[in-house]
Write a protein that holds these residues in place. Sequence first.
Motif, PDB file in Angstrom:
ATOM      1  N   CYS A 186      47.306  37.017  46.995  1.00  0.00           N
ATOM      2  CA  CYS A 186      46.359  38.087  46.641  1.00  0.00           C
ATOM      3  C   CYS A 186      45.903  37.954  45.175  1.00  0.00           C
ATOM      4  O   CYS A 186      46.716  38.034  44.257  1.00  0.00           O
ATOM      5  CB  CYS A 186      46.998  39.460  46.855  1.00  0.00           C
ATOM      6  SG  CYS A 186      45.860  40.772  46.387  1.00  0.00           S
ATOM      7  N   PRO A 187      44.588  37.745  44.934  1.00  0.00           N
ATOM      8  CA  PRO A 187      44.127  37.559  43.548  1.00  0.00           C
ATOM      9  C   PRO A 187      44.203  38.838  42.730  1.00  0.00           C
ATOM     10  O   PRO A 187      44.204  38.805  41.506  1.00  0.00           O
ATOM     11  CB  PRO A 187      42.676  37.107  43.724  1.00  0.00           C
ATOM     12  CG  PRO A 187      42.258  37.630  45.056  1.00  0.00           C
ATOM     13  CD  PRO A 187      43.485  37.666  45.909  1.00  0.00           C
ATOM     14  N   LYS A 188      44.281  39.985  43.420  1.00  0.00           N
ATOM     15  CA  LYS A 188      44.282  41.266  42.700  1.00  0.00           C
ATOM     16  C   LYS A 188      45.687  41.869  42.605  1.00  0.00           C
ATOM     17  O   LYS A 188      45.849  42.990  42.159  1.00  0.00           O
ATOM     18  CB  LYS A 188      43.346  42.255  43.411  1.00  0.00           C
ATOM     19  CG  LYS A 188      41.896  41.804  43.433  1.00  0.00           C
ATOM     20  CD  LYS A 188      41.265  41.996  42.079  1.00  0.00           C
ATOM     21  CE  LYS A 188      39.810  41.605  42.097  1.00  0.00           C
ATOM     22  NZ  LYS A 188      39.164  41.772  40.819  1.00  0.00           N
ATOM     23  N   LYS A 189      46.669  41.116  43.095  1.00  0.00           N
ATOM     24  CA  LYS A 189      48.079  41.571  43.072  1.00  0.00           C
ATOM     25  C   LYS A 189      48.240  42.966  43.695  1.00  0.00           C
ATOM     26  O   LYS A 189      48.804  43.881  43.086  1.00  0.00           O
ATOM     27  CB  LYS A 189      48.642  41.565  41.639  1.00  0.00           C
ATOM     28  CG  LYS A 189      48.507  40.224  40.939  1.00  0.00           C
ATOM     29  CD  LYS A 189      49.645  39.279  41.275  1.00  0.00           C
ATOM     30  CE  LYS A 189      49.402  37.858  40.814  1.00  0.00           C
ATOM     31  NZ  LYS A 189      48.964  36.919  41.841  1.00  0.00           N
ATOM     32  N   VAL A 198      56.936  44.073  52.899  1.00  0.00           N
ATOM     33  CA  VAL A 198      55.685  44.025  52.124  1.00  0.00           C
ATOM     34  C   VAL A 198      55.223  45.454  51.884  1.00  0.00           C
ATOM     35  O   VAL A 198      55.168  46.263  52.806  1.00  0.00           O
ATOM     36  CB  VAL A 198      54.592  43.268  52.911  1.00  0.00           C
ATOM     37  CG1 VAL A 198      53.362  43.082  52.054  1.00  0.00           C
ATOM     38  CG2 VAL A 198      55.104  41.938  53.397  1.00  0.00           C
ATOM     39  N   ASP A 199      54.917  45.732  50.655  1.00  0.00           N
ATOM     40  CA  ASP A 199      54.475  47.090  50.322  1.00  0.00           C
ATOM     41  C   ASP A 199      53.191  47.021  49.491  1.00  0.00           C
ATOM     42  O   ASP A 199      52.966  46.053  48.781  1.00  0.00           O
ATOM     43  CB  ASP A 199      55.583  47.788  49.518  1.00  0.00           C
ATOM     44  CG  ASP A 199      55.527  49.293  49.729  1.00  0.00           C
ATOM     45  OD1 ASP A 199      54.718  49.741  50.569  1.00  0.00           O
ATOM     46  OD2 ASP A 199      56.280  50.011  49.045  1.00  0.00           O
ATOM     47  N   VAL A 200      52.378  48.069  49.592  1.00  0.00           N
ATOM     48  CA  VAL A 200      51.142  48.094  48.793  1.00  0.00           C
ATOM     49  C   VAL A 200      51.462  48.673  47.421  1.00  0.00           C
ATOM     50  O   VAL A 200      51.987  49.779  47.307  1.00  0.00           O
ATOM     51  CB  VAL A 200      50.052  48.942  49.491  1.00  0.00           C
ATOM     52  CG1 VAL A 200      48.807  49.033  48.621  1.00  0.00           C
ATOM     53  CG2 VAL A 200      49.691  48.332  50.835  1.00  0.00           C
ATOM     54  N   ARG A 201      51.148  47.884  46.393  1.00  0.00           N
ATOM     55  CA  ARG A 201      51.451  48.313  45.022  1.00  0.00           C
ATOM     56  C   ARG A 201      50.231  49.007  44.403  1.00  0.00           C
ATOM     57  O   ARG A 201      50.336  50.037  43.761  1.00  0.00           O
ATOM     58  CB  ARG A 201      51.822  47.071  44.194  1.00  0.00           C
ATOM     59  CG  ARG A 201      52.269  47.339  42.767  1.00  0.00           C
ATOM     60  CD  ARG A 201      52.509  46.027  42.043  1.00  0.00           C
ATOM     61  NE  ARG A 201      51.277  45.252  41.947  1.00  0.00           N
ATOM     62  CZ  ARG A 201      50.405  45.357  40.949  1.00  0.00           C
ATOM     63  NH1 ARG A 201      50.622  46.198  39.952  1.00  0.00           N
ATOM     64  NH2 ARG A 201      49.295  44.626  40.931  1.00  0.00           N
ATOM     65  N   CYS A 212      45.015  37.585  52.255  1.00  0.00           N
ATOM     66  CA  CYS A 212      46.386  37.904  52.674  1.00  0.00           C
ATOM     67  C   CYS A 212      46.544  37.747  54.177  1.00  0.00           C
ATOM     68  O   CYS A 212      47.533  37.192  54.658  1.00  0.00           O
ATOM     69  CB  CYS A 212      46.762  39.313  52.223  1.00  0.00           C
ATOM     70  SG  CYS A 212      45.549  40.566  52.682  1.00  0.00           S
ATOM     71  N   VAL A 213      45.551  38.218  54.924  1.00  0.00           N
ATOM     72  CA  VAL A 213      45.623  38.132  56.392  1.00  0.00           C
ATOM     73  C   VAL A 213      45.578  36.668  56.832  1.00  0.00           C
ATOM     74  O   VAL A 213      46.327  36.240  57.699  1.00  0.00           O
ATOM     75  CB  VAL A 213      44.449  38.932  57.027  1.00  0.00           C
ATOM     76  CG1 VAL A 213      44.480  38.831  58.540  1.00  0.00           C
ATOM     77  CG2 VAL A 213      44.509  40.382  56.578  1.00  0.00           C
TER      78      VAL A 213
END
Length: 271
Positions: A186-189, A198-201, A212-213
């Motif tokens: 993910c370029p935007k981390k 996996v969690d959304v930060r 990511c997909v």
Amino acid sequence: MKIEILEKNDTNLRIIVKEADVPLMNALRRIALAEVPCMAIEEVVMIENSSILQDEIIAHRLGLTPLKTDLDAYSLPEECKCQSEFGCSECRVTLTLDSEAKEGTRSVYSGELVSDNPEIIPVSDRIPIIKLAKNQKLKLEAYARLGRGKVHAKWQPVSMCAYKYYPKISTPTEKCEECTKCADICPKKVYEIKDEKVDVRDLLACNLCMDCVEACPKKPSPLNVEWEKNAFIMNIESTGALPPERVLKEATKILGKELNLLEELLKAEPQ
Ligand SMILES: [Zn+2]
């Protein structure tokens, strides 16, 4: 419609707009870029120029210097009651520059422009206009007027005005032991790995690139990246001419005016 402010300062406004649609968001974006007026130098009278730059180049540089704008005190030249080619105190501001390099080579900055209205001055006084060698002189009178971005980019009150869809991400509920590829790519981390899950930060950072997909070895991927149909993140970056929220307010006013005009024209059509 619902609006939530994410970030707001003198030059930047970032908002979440909910219950809106693409045509409305795009209309506001285009009006902010092309229709909301701001001040810029339109004419320059050169009194003395012994620098190495031609008059036209200096005039062009002055034109692109963003000026602080007062939309309540000035009117567009075509709408001003004077209807004069030279303008009046309600549609024109005069700025003068009288610079000389007496001691040696020096740069002339926007801060040296003297305005007849102290409210209408360059947004920064550190914008370089020209470099003068010893004994070179630049003396000029410049006239600033309101204008619209669709005529010339110097009248664009925003350096950036864009929106994107509001992202919607659902992560797998079970532990994901295979890899951390989605978080790594993910370029935007946007993601973080917590206890092998996996969690959304940072949801709002997602730009829906779908890397990511694609990186996920499981097909179909348990990651689900979508966007809300009627929610957007809008970002307005002002040149400093107007506060960004004023640009948005003016854009909504102009849109309302155009729609009223359309309604009147429709009424005027013969039955
Ligand atoms: Zn006038």
